[in-house]
Scaffold this motif. Structure first.
Motif, PDB file in Angstrom:
ATOM      1  N   MET A 177       0.841  -1.197   0.000  1.00  0.00           N
ATOM      2  CA  MET A 177       0.000   0.000   0.000  1.00  0.00           C
ATOM      3  C   MET A 177       0.880   1.252   0.000  1.00  0.00           C
ATOM      4  O   MET A 177       1.842   1.350   0.768  1.00  0.00           O
ATOM      5  N   LYS A 178       0.562   2.177  -0.879  1.00  0.00           N
ATOM      6  CA  LYS A 178       1.311   3.431  -0.986  1.00  0.00           C
ATOM      7  C   LYS A 178       1.366   4.134   0.367  1.00  0.00           C
ATOM      8  O   LYS A 178       0.344   4.228   1.064  1.00  0.00           O
ATOM      9  N   ASP A 179       2.530   4.626   0.732  1.00  0.00           N
ATOM     10  CA  ASP A 179       2.778   5.378   1.977  1.00  0.00           C
ATOM     11  C   ASP A 179       2.838   4.516   3.231  1.00  0.00           C
ATOM     12  O   ASP A 179       3.009   5.055   4.338  1.00  0.00           O
ATOM     13  N   MET A 180       2.694   3.178   3.088  1.00  0.00           N
ATOM     14  CA  MET A 180       2.699   2.350   4.300  1.00  0.00           C
ATOM     15  C   MET A 180       4.031   2.451   5.030  1.00  0.00           C
ATOM     16  O   MET A 180       4.079   2.510   6.272  1.00  0.00           O
ATOM     17  N   ASP A 181       5.125   2.492   4.275  1.00  0.00           N
ATOM     18  CA  ASP A 181       6.434   2.613   4.927  1.00  0.00           C
ATOM     19  C   ASP A 181       6.528   3.913   5.721  1.00  0.00           C
ATOM     20  O   ASP A 181       7.025   3.945   6.855  1.00  0.00           O
ATOM     21  N   LYS A 182       6.024   5.016   5.140  1.00  0.00           N
ATOM     22  CA  LYS A 182       6.034   6.314   5.836  1.00  0.00           C
ATOM     23  C   LYS A 182       5.176   6.263   7.100  1.00  0.00           C
ATOM     24  O   LYS A 182       5.539   6.808   8.149  1.00  0.00           O
ATOM     25  N   ALA A 183       3.986   5.622   6.977  1.00  0.00           N
ATOM     26  CA  ALA A 183       3.066   5.550   8.126  1.00  0.00           C
ATOM     27  C   ALA A 183       3.706   4.792   9.283  1.00  0.00           C
ATOM     28  O   ALA A 183       3.644   5.232  10.440  1.00  0.00           O
ATOM     29  N   VAL A 184       4.324   3.655   8.977  1.00  0.00           N
ATOM     30  CA  VAL A 184       4.936   2.834  10.027  1.00  0.00           C
ATOM     31  C   VAL A 184       6.118   3.564  10.661  1.00  0.00           C
ATOM     32  O   VAL A 184       6.275   3.565  11.891  1.00  0.00           O
ATOM     33  N   GLN A 185       6.933   4.216   9.830  1.00  0.00           N
ATOM     34  CA  GLN A 185       8.077   4.972  10.364  1.00  0.00           C
ATOM     35  C   GLN A 185       7.615   6.074  11.302  1.00  0.00           C
ATOM     36  O   GLN A 185       8.194   6.283  12.384  1.00  0.00           O
TER      37      GLN A 185
END
Length: 570
Positions: free
Chosen positions: A65-73
Motif C-alpha cells: 500500500m502506498k505510503d505504508m512505509d512512511k506511516a509505520v516509520q
C-alpha cells in the motif's frame, strides 16, 4: 405487488461451459454448483480450494500500500519519542470499529493514547477543527485518522500549523489533491498499487497495524482476535465480500461466533441473536445498534462498549445502546411515513426520476435509513435533508447501476461539501440552495438514468429444476459463505411449479405454501408480505418462483425451504 425484473446471469461462453464441466469433475460437485463458482470467477481446482478454504496467509503484504512505509516509520518514531497519539475515527460502525481496533491494539503496550469521535451534530462528518483543537490543547502530536480524512486538506494543513502530524487511513474516493499528511493510506489512491481496493476503513487500520507488527517483529497472531471487529465493519459498510474482505469476514465470523469480545457478546445477547451469526445477522442485528449510539447520543459510547472488559458493565452499555436503537426505530418509521406522504401528495415528485426532500426538524441520525426506505417504495436515487448547524445536511442512497456520487458531484457549485461512494453519499449545502439543487439533481438523474434502472431488479444466478436440489447441493452451497456484495446468496428460478396442499396465512401478511415440480419432492416456501397472492396461488395454474434456499430447524427437524423473492403467474 410491484413489478420486478428478473435479471439472469450472463449466458456462459463455450469456454466457460467447458470450464464448468472440468471444475465439476475436479471438485466432485454438480454442474449447477460448478456454474455458481464460475460465475464468481472461480475456474480452477486451486482457485476453488482458496475460495472454500480461506487462510489468513492469503492476506496481502501491507507494504504494497502506498505510503505504508512512511506511516509505520512515523508511528514508530512517535512510540520511541513517547509522543501522545490520538486515534480519531468517524461516528458510524466502520469508524467506531476502526478506532477500537487501533486503540485497543496499541494500548496493550503503549500508554500515551486516547481516542476521539466527532459529534455528529456539532462537528459533522470527518476530521473537524474542534477535534484538532482538542488534540492541540491536550498535547497530542500525532493523529491517526480512520475511515475519514482523505478530503480533509484544509484540516490537515491547520493541524500541521499547530505541529500535529496526521496518518490517514481511509477507503473513500480521494479528490484531485491529497492532504499534506505524514502518510495517506487509501487503496483507492490512483497511485496506489495495492492489489485489493475494497477494504473498509477498519481494514486499512488493520493493515497499518499488520505492517507495524512486521516491521517491529511482533507476531501477526496478536492481531487475529481483532477480526471480530473487522467483520462487523465489512458487513455494516456494505463493501464487497471478495478477496481480502472475504478472508477477514470468514475468520471474523468464526471469532464472533466462538469468542467475541465482551462488548459484542453483550450486544449479541441483547439483540436476541441466538443462532449462528452470519453477515445478515451482523448487518441487521449488530450494525444498527452500534450506529444508534452515534445517531441518537454520542458514538464514543459505542467505542466504550467495544473496549469493555467487564461483563456487567458491558451489559449495562449494551442495554443503553439498545434503547438508543429503539428510539432510532421510532424516529425512522415516523420520518419515513412523513417522507412518503410528501412524495405521494406532490405531483412533480411522483413523476420525478429522483427524490430530494427537506424538513428542518427531521432527526439527522436516521436520514440515511429513511432514504433507503423511500427507495423501497419509489425505486430511484434519493436524498433526504434536514437542518443542522444552520445548513441543510443530507444522506443520499442510489439504485443498482446508478452512481449517485457522480450525480452529486455535478451539483458541486450548489454544495458546501460532499463525499461518499457510488451508492451512498453525504452532503451539506446552504438551505437557500435546496430548491435549485433539487432541480439540478433531477435534471442530471433524468438525463442519465436508464428506464430499467427505475424498476426494482432481482439478479438470478441459476434456473434450476426442483429435483436438482438436495442436502448435498445445499451443504456445498453453504460453504460458499460468507455471502454479501460480490458473493451474494445464490438466487434461483424454477419454472412451472405447482401448489401442493393448502397455503397458510401467517400474521395476516405472510404466506406459507408447498411447491413441487413433476416428480420432485415438495418444498415449503415462505413469502413475507405476500398474503395477497392467495387467490392466484389457489387458481390451479402453474407459476414461476424466484427464491433463495435455506435450512429450517424446528423441533429437532431439519428441512430445506425456499424464501420467496418474487413470483410470476402464467
Amino acid at each position: 405487488m410491484n413489478e420486478k425484473r428478473w435479471i439472469p446471469s450472463s449466458a456462459l461462453t463455450a469456454l466457460e461451459t467447458q470450464t464448468v464441466a472440468e471444475l465439476a469433475e475436479a471438485i466432485h460437485v454438480s454442474p449447477f454448483l460448478a456454474t455458481l463458482l464460475v460465475q464468481r470467477g472461480i475456474h480452477t481446482f486451486e482457485q476453488a480450494r482458496t475460495f472454500f478454504r480461506p487462510e489468513l496467509s492469503h492476506l496481502h503484504d501491507p507494504f504494497l500500500m502506498k505510503d505504508m512505509d512512511k506511516a509505520v516509520q512515523r508511528l514508530i518514531r512517535a512510540l520511541d519519542s513517547q509522543e501522545k497519539i490520538l486515534i480519531y475515527g468517524d461516528y458510524d460502525v466502520d469508524g467506531t470499529t476502526s478506532v477500537t481496533l487501533v486503540y485497543d491494539f496499541l494500548s496493550t503496550f503503549y500508554p500515551h493514547l486516547d481516542y476521539y469521535i466527532p459529534d455528529r451534530y456539532t462537528e459533522g462528518y470527518g476530521v473537524s477543527t474542534q477535534g484538532i483543537d482538542w488534540a492541540a490543547a491536550h498535547g497530542y502530536s500525532l493523529i491517526i485518522a480512520l475511515d475519514c480524512g482523505i478530503k480533509s486538506l484544509d484540516k490537515v494543513d491547520y493541524a500541521n500549523s499547530l505541529g500535529i502530524d496526521f496518518i490517514i487511513c481511509d477507503h473513500h474516493r480521494p479528490g484531485d489533491q491529497l492532504p499534506q499528511a505524514a502518510a495517506v493510506l487509501d487503496p483507492k489512491r490512483s497511485d496506489c498499487a495495492y492489489p485489493y481496493k475494497e477494504l473498509t476503513g477498519c481494514g486499512v487500520g488493520f493493515k497499518l497495524m499488520q505492517a507495524f507488527c512486521i516491521q517491529t517483529g511482533r507476531k501477526p497472531e496478536e492481531l487475529y482476535p481483532y477480526t471480530d471487529l473487522l467483520v462487523v465493519s465489512i458487513a455494516a459498510d456494505i463493501v464487497p465480500i471478495t478477496g481480502e474482505n472475504r478472508v477477514l469476514a470468514f475468520f471474523g465470523l468464526q471469532h464472533l461466533n466462538a469468542t467475541p469480545r465482551i462488548g459484542l457478546k453483550a450486544l449479541i445477547k441483547i439483540a436476541g441473536l441466538h443462532s449462528k451469526l452470519d453477515i445478515t445477522n451482523v448487518v441487521f442485528g449488530l450494525g444498527p445498534r452500534i450506529n444508534a449510539a452515534g445517531r441518537i447520543k454520542h458514538a464514543k459510547e459505542a467505542v466504550r462498549l467495544l473496549l469493555c472488559q467487564d461483563e456487567e458493565e458491558a451489559t449495562e452499555f449494551a442495554m443503553g445502546i439498545n434503547t438508543h436503537n429503539n428510539d432510532r426505530r421510532t424516529f425512522d418509521s415516523s420520518i419515513t411515513e412523513e417522507a412518503l406522504a410528501m412524495i405521494q401528495t406532490d405531483e412533480w415528485l411522483v413523476a420525478a426520476k429522483s427524490t430530494v426532500l427537506f424538513k428542518e426538524d427531521w432527526h439527522k441520525g436516521v436520514i440515511g435509513i429513511v432514504a433507503s426506505r423511500c427507495i423501497e417504495h419509489f425505486h430511484r436515487p434519493t436524498i433526504i435533508l434536514t437542518k443542522s448547524n444552520g445548513k441543510a445536511a443530507g444522506s443520499a442512497r442510489s439504485v443498482p447501476g446508478f452512481d449517485v456520487y457522480e450525480a452529486i458531484e455535478e451539483c458541486a457549485e450548489l454544495l458546501e461539501q460532499f463525499g461518499g461512494h457510488t451508492f451512498a453519499a453525504g452532503l451539506t449545502l446552504p438551505v437557500e440552495n435546496i430548491d435549485a439543487f433539487r432541480l439540478r439533481f433531477e435534471e442530471i438523474v433524468s438525463s442519465r438514468i436508464l428506464p430499467e434502472q427505475l424498476i426494482p431488479m432481482i439478479r438470478v444466478d441459476l434456473e434450476i429444476a426442483l429435483d436438482e436440489i438436495s442436502w448435498k447441493f445445499y451443504n456445498v452451497m453453504k460453504q460458499m459463505a460468507p455471502f454479501g456484495p460480490g458473493n451474494m446468496t445464490p438466487v434461483f428460478v424454477s419454472r412451472a411449479v405447482q401448489l401442493a396442499g393448502r397455503p397458510t396465512i401467517m400474521k395476516e401478511k405472510h404466506i406459507k405454501f408447498d411447491v413441487f415440480q413433476g416428480k420432485s419432492p415438495a418444498f415449503t416456501t415462505i413469502a413475507f408480505g405476500m398474503a395477497h397472492l392467495l387467490p392466484d396461488l389457489t387458481s390451479g395454474k402453474p407459476f414461476d418462483i424466484c427464491y433463495t434456499l435455506e435450512e429450517n430447524n424446528f423441533r429437532d427437524s431439519r428441512t430445506l425451504q425456499f424464501m420467496l423473492k418474487d413470483i410470476k403467474f402464467q
